[in-house]
Write a protein that holds these residues in place. Structure first.
Motif, short mmCIF file in Angstrom:
data_model
loop_
_atom_site.label_atom_id
_atom_site.label_comp_id
_atom_site.label_asym_id
_atom_site.label_seq_id
_atom_site.Cartn_x
_atom_site.Cartn_y
_atom_site.Cartn_z
N PHE A 1 -1.09 15.97 -1.49
CA PHE A 1 -1.10 14.54 -1.77
C PHE A 1 -1.59 14.28 -3.18
N CYS A 2 -1.12 13.16 -3.77
CA CYS A 2 -1.81 12.65 -4.96
C CYS A 2 -2.88 11.70 -4.45
N THR A 3 -4.14 11.93 -4.85
CA THR A 3 -5.21 11.09 -4.31
C THR A 3 -5.90 10.25 -5.37
N GLU A 4 -5.32 10.16 -6.56
CA GLU A 4 -5.88 9.18 -7.50
C GLU A 4 -4.79 8.16 -7.74
N TYR A 5 -5.09 6.90 -7.44
CA TYR A 5 -4.07 5.87 -7.49
C TYR A 5 -3.39 5.86 -8.86
N CYS A 6 -2.05 5.93 -8.85
CA CYS A 6 -1.35 6.11 -10.12
C CYS A 6 -0.17 5.16 -10.26
N LYS B 1 -9.51 19.70 -3.96
CA LYS B 1 -8.97 18.52 -4.63
C LYS B 1 -9.50 18.51 -6.05
N GLN B 2 -8.67 18.11 -6.98
CA GLN B 2 -9.13 18.02 -8.37
C GLN B 2 -8.32 16.97 -9.10
N ASP B 3 -9.00 16.14 -9.86
CA ASP B 3 -8.29 15.14 -10.65
C ASP B 3 -7.49 15.81 -11.76
N HIS C 1 2.63 5.76 -5.88
CA HIS C 1 1.51 6.69 -5.65
C HIS C 1 1.61 7.40 -4.31
N SER C 2 1.93 6.64 -3.25
CA SER C 2 1.91 7.25 -1.92
C SER C 2 3.11 8.16 -1.66
N PHE D 1 -4.44 17.27 -4.23
CA PHE D 1 -5.23 17.44 -3.00
C PHE D 1 -4.41 18.21 -1.97
N SER E 1 -4.45 13.11 -8.87
CA SER E 1 -5.39 14.04 -8.26
C SER E 1 -4.63 14.93 -7.30
#
Lengths: 355, 238, 543
Positions: A188-193, A164-166, A197-198, A157, A155
């Motif tokens: 940021f990436c906000t969909e756990y991947c 924000k968009q997936d 991820h962080s 963000f 996502s």
């Protein structure tokens, strides 16, 4: 009444100060609605919890010996059903109108293609150029991102822009914004991947007209000269990092990086290598780079290979060819994404990472 | 804690067709208990409908996305075998009804006989299913990622049709999931019917107590009903 | 054929049979409730340890936990370990703690008693659902032996298709625990329909029963959809069916629709019973009838109904159509109306009462504070554009912890204190309980309020590494979690002391009017010495 009004003004300022920088057109409308919601929430919180505390104290057992037999009151029940319902409809309508602004990209928006993959962002421009973890866009012009993923859902963000968009595999999704402040804005990436991820971070580099012109002409932008806008303050990050390093290095002699090696380290940070490879021996998603160069590396099939310049080049351009034992063949290829000069710098840096 | 009195406690005279049964201590009387059990079973059927419903929703979504694929792929299912199974299951529902009715009248022998016929129908259904599955597996008509296009195309050719749609594996995913979960229900139902047969042969059911018969009957009809939906949706597309 | 229990003086449900087997094979709803309670508290402790690990790791932006212990060796929390921590924290707390918490533990004990019944409608089914719950837990936790699971409790595809094999175990565990939940709900619905005492008409039904009824309906209707979703996920991994996997032509977002079709109603499975507990506690300690009985009862059903048509608000940025977003945002707004009705009615119940601040009442008031914040911030997230920025940040984390922990867990803890004398036959020290309550209330706010701010600032959830700007707020939050730990440990200590050596509790220490209090403490085997007959409303409090 005046006091109440003043407290609301104070509150809006206070709540605005907890928001990220207002970096896009839509952020302004978003913030207004958010502050309205904060104010409304504080009002209802005081009404409910204040009322509760007031009644609890006023009608405590030691004071209030008798109680009144009240089971309901249709007027007041109608009031607290209808008024919130109306307010909620207002909030919905306002929220939707801002949403429309957020989603309806102007037809003349500048388009950039975005590919998310574990764990980096890749940007493709109309002139054929590609960047990693740095998205170059002009200030005060609408920009539309057309995004997809190579593996799992991510996502995209940008807090400063409030969008924000997936990013979904086998599908295109899009997001648009019009940046108002030049500088570097955090992504940021906000969909756990997965594991890193962080650390799937990027920057939107918003350029003023002159810088944009020179970027379009193929010139390199010196990122150090650009200010950091809001989040992702690099000075602060560097200070924290220095502190950590001092803590870790107390007693050990520190190696001063210079020239090519320093550039290589910067390249590895910018291209997202550090999401999976540590410099200090820690096992992340991929093997650490510490103490690798010049030594034998054991591969998945049990064979061994000497980690020299050619092995490192191969591991970057064709990562699944020789996978280190204990790791999965999941690294994407960086062929064409790293120039020869950058490759030299990276190898120079890896050489300095001795045991 | 005594759930039902031991039979020596009871000295009541049983009318013809009645069996010695006592309701659980927390119910006021036997008919309350029967009603509660029936309601509970209905509610359980609702959960079953919702569970299977999830699969039907997935089916509906993909069919609306790729109608031509469903048309193409369904030719590879043998509608004649499906038809046979439909008849088998409807027959078994009928014998189940007869078994419950016999139990209500306290006709123990008849009850057992009808239950055994129902059980045999279930077996026949599974046998046909096995023939179908074996054929599908042999010809690479497997779910999603295990699907073999080459074998499938050959098989289609031998049936005088073609199979080229790239989403065809999805049809077989749905086919195996839907019929597989249904077959699992058939197996569970057969287990329950076996249990009923044993109890019926011990003459445990009569006009005053036939709750398990009635409840398993519900369940069996439900399993039948699901098949009646599955058959046209999978075998008779378009 | 009436066989009321012979009330032998001195015997009750705890001592009428002895030995471990008498518990493991019991069909008594009270004992099953107590077994659930202890098991759930055990998993709450485990889930809490994971939470403390998460908070400790977030003390600093990068890696925090890296130290060497004598005998044990080096302990490191790297990103993959951290991801497992939040996955287990979420999965344990949702599937093994909050969902069964109030219904299966307190509800099992109290519901039949409130109805004046001797047991639930299907006692054997009740015991079976307990064992299914245990089996689900064992299967889920066996994944720890298979490299653990790092998908997050939501198991989003396609990540969950590629993640470690342990994922299958957790998914199957949730599937099995789901059946336990379905059977409990089914049992409660039939019990309420069929086993009410003479005179206990629907309009005299206590609000806790109404809440459990609404909850049970959701359990029965929504959980099967989760079951099939999880089954499809397992099939996706084992058979590669390609329904959810985009690489095989499936639709990754379809999983989210399926998942939230259950899991959003499940949010109300988690909170509605808590609202029921509060509706019982407030009138008892205000010595006043509950205000708006009908409105509170119906609003539970209002919430249950809306629960099924708002799942799409979890997918505002997933790429679903703008029309769908419009409708889901609009519908979601209506959740706030029945919720508001309840909250206002509770405050109105206090008006002109004679309020006693016993421990259960303190929890009810604490609940009101936390649940109000949780509810109001829910409106933020229902608002389409606001959600775009806030979703998947710590704002969401703070919001649902205010509802799930501040709401359900406070209600649960209040309920435990309220029914403790009935369940154990003992009284606890109110003074100890007061200090524990203060610790928990402060600890909760210190832990979770900063997360609203850090979320609004943009800190995403499920982040092992975060930007240095977020450090201070994260540290405050971490310190708060230690207060919470201290508070809950304290509760465990004084309640254990009360069980061992507390004063004997009278039958009705709070002078409440619902039926469970009209029986001795602890109750006899079949709950009542004589089957009660109800002649009035359960909230007939007059001074």
């Amino acid at each position: 009444m005046l006091l109440k009004w003043l407290s609301f003004v104070w509150m809006s300022e206070a709540s605005a100060s907890t928001l990220p920088l207002q970096g896009s057109e839509v952020a302004r409308s978003w913030d207004q609605l958010y502050i309205f919601l904060v104010a409304l929430s504080v009002f209802f919180f005081i009404l409910v919890v204040g009322g509760m505390l007031y009644f609890a104290v006023k009608y405590r057992k030691s004071v209030s010996k008798t109680t009144e037999y009240i089971t309901d009151n249709h007027v007041i029940e109608a009031v607290w059903t209808v008024i919130p319902a109306i307010l909620l409809m207002v909030i919905f309508g306002w929220g939707y109108s801002v949403y429309v602004k957020m989603t309806q990209a102007p037809s003349d928006a500048y388009e950039v293609r975005v590919i998310g993959k574990q764990w980096l962002w890749q940007f493709q421009y109309d002139d054929g150029r590609t960047t990693i973890n740095e998205l170059y866009v002009p200030v005060n012009k609408p920009v539309k991102l057309i995004m997809t993923s190579e593996d799992v859902i991510h996502s995209f963000f940008i807090p400063n822009f409030r969008v924000k968009q997936d990013v979904v595999p086998q599908m295109y999704s899009s997001v648009w914004f019009q940046a108002t402040i030049p500088g570097k804005h955090q992504v940021f990436c906000t969909e756990y991947c997965g594991a890193s991820h962080s650390q799937m971070l990027a920057k939107v580099i918003v350029l003023d007209d002159q810088q944009w012109l020179s970027w379009r002409m193929g010139k390199k932008i010196d990122l150090n000269l650009l200010p950091t806008a809001g989040l992702g303050d690099e000075a602060l990050a560097a200070a924290v990092k220095k502190q950590d390093e001092e803590k870790a290095a107390s007693g050990k002699p520190t190696v001063q990086l210079t020239g090519l090696a320093a550039e290589g380290k910067a390249v590895m940070q910018a291209k997202g290598c550090i999401a999976c490879h540590s410099f200090d021996g820690a096992k992340l998603t991929g093997p650490t780079l510490k103490g690798v160069f010049g030594h034998d590396v054991e591969l998945l099939d049990g064979s061994k290979v000497l980690a020299d310049e050619n092995y490192i080049r191969e591991s970057i351009e064709n990562p699944t060819a020789k996978v280190v034992k204990g790791f999965s063949p999941i690294m994407p290829t960086f062929k064409g994404l790293v120039s020869e000069t950058e490759l030299n710098a990276v190898i120079a840096y890896i050489k300095t990472l001795k045991e | 804690m005594s759930h039902s009195h031991s039979s020596s406690d009871s000295s009541e005279q049983l009318a013809p067709g009645m069996v010695d049964h006592h309701h659980a201590h927390h119910f006021a009387n036997a008919s309350e208990e029967f009603e509660a059990s029936k309601q509970g079973m209905w509610l359980f059927m609702v959960t079953e409908v919702l569970m299977v419903g999830g699969l039907f929703v997935a089916y509906a979504i993909f069919r609306s996305l790729y109608p031509e694929m469903f048309k193409e792929a369904h030719h590879l299912l043998d509608w004649k075998l499906g038809m046979v199974n439909t008849i088998v299951l409807i027959t078994s529902s009928l014998t189940m009804v007869l078994a419950v009715a016999a139990a209500q009248r306290g006709e123990h022998k008849k009850t057992v006989r009808y239950l055994i016929v129902t059980l045999l129908c279930g077996l026949a259904f599974l046998f046909v299913k096995k023939i179908e599955y074996t054929a599908k597996i042999e010809h690479g008509l497997l779910p999603g990622g295990l699907f073999n296009f080459e074998h499938a195309a050959e098989y289609a050719k031998s049936h005088g049709t073609t199979l080229t749609h790239e989403k065809a594996p999805l049809f077989f995913s749905l086919y195996f999931m839907m019929t597989g979960i249904h077959a699992l229900h058939v197996i569970i139902g057969m287990g329950l019917i076996t249990w009923l047969t044993i109890r019926a042969s011990r003459k445990e059911f009569g006009s005053n107590y036939y709750t398990p018969m009635e409840l398993v009957g519900f369940y069996w009809h439900f399993v039948d009903l699901v098949w009646i939906y599955l058959f046209p949706l999978l075998y008779l597309v378009g | 054929m009436s066989s009321t229990a012979h009330a032998v003086p001195g015997t009750h449900y705890l001592n009428n049979e002895k030995g471990l087997m008498s518990w493991l094979k019991t069909l008594d709803h009270k004992r099953i409730g107590v077994m659930y309670l202890f098991t759930i508290l055990f998993f709450f402790f485990i889930g809490g340890l994971f939470a403390l690990g998460i908070r400790l790791e977030l003390m600093t932006p990068g890696q925090t936990i890296d130290f060497t212990l004598p005998l044990i060796g080096r302990i490191v929390m790297d990103a993959p370990t951290y991801n497992r921590f939040f996955t287990y924290h979420g999965a344990i707390m949702v599937f093994l703690v909050i969902i069964p918490s109030i219904p299966a533990a307190l509800g099992n004990f109290v519901l039949p008693m409130m109805l004046g019944a001797k047991d639930v409608a299907f006692p054997r089914l009740n015991l079976m659902s307990y064992y299914l719950y245990i089996l689900g837990a064992i299967v889920a936790l066996s994944s720890l032996l298979l490299h653990g699971v790092d998908t997050g409790w939501t198991f989003y595809t396609p990540y969950s298709i590629r993640a470690s094999t342990g994922t299958i175990m957790v998914v199957l565990g949730a599937f099995i625990a789901g059946f336990s939940s379905i059977l409990t709900g089914l049992n409660f619905i039939i019990t309420i329909h069929k086993l009410r005492a003479p005179g206990l008409s629907w309009s005299r039904l206590p609000l806790f029963c109404w809440a459990l009824y609404a909850t049970s309906i959701i359990q029965v209707l929504a959980t099967p959809v989760l079951a099939i979703t999880l089954l499809l996920l397992v099939a996706e991994r084992v058979l590669k069916i390609g329904i959810f996997d985009p690489a095989l032509g499936g639709d990754a977002v379809l999983f989210q629709h399926f998942f939230w079709f259950y899991s959003h109603p499940a949010v109300y499975i988690m909170i509605l019973p808590g609202l029921g507990v509060i509706s019982e506690i407030i009138p008892v300690f205000s010595r006043k009838p509950i205000f708006g009985y009908r409105a509170i009862a119906y609003s539970s059903f209002g919430i249950a109904l809306i629960a099924f048509i708002v799942w799409g608000h979890h997918l505002f940025v997933s790429g679903q159509s703008e029309m769908a977003n419009f409708i889901f945002s609009l519908l979601t707004m209506f959740v706030a109306v029945p919720t508001g009705i309840k909250v206002f009615s509770w405050v109105a119940t206090l008006y002109r009462g004679s309020i006693r601040f016993n421990v259960p009442m303190l929890y009810a008031l604490g609940f009101l504070e936390l649940f109000t914040i949780g509810g109001l911030t829910g409106v933020f997230l229902a608002t389409l554009s606001i959600d775009v920025h806030l979703t998947d940040t710590y704002f969401v984390i703070a919001h649902f912890h205010y509802v799930m922990v501040g709401g359900t867990l406070m209600a649960m803890t209040g309920g435990i204190h309220y029914w403790f004398p009935k369940m154990s036959g003992k009284m606890y020290s109110e003074k100890s309980a007061l200090w524990a309550f203060i610790l928990i209330l402060i600890g909760f706010n210190v832990t979770f309020f900063p997360q609203f701010i850090v979320g609004a600032q943009g800190m995403p959830r499920r982040y092992w590494y975060y930007l240095p700007e977020f450090t201070t707020l994260n540290q405050i939050s971490t310190v708060g979690s230690w207060f919470l730990l201290a508070g809950f440990v304290w509760v465990a200590v004084y309640l254990w002391k009360a069980i061992r050596s507390g004063e004997n509790a009278p039958g009705n220490p709070w002078e409440a009017l619902t039926l469970e209090w009209q029986s001795p403490s602890p109750p006899p085997l079949e709950n009542f010495v004589e089957t009660p007959t109800v002649t009035s409303w359960p909230y007939e409090y007059r001074s």
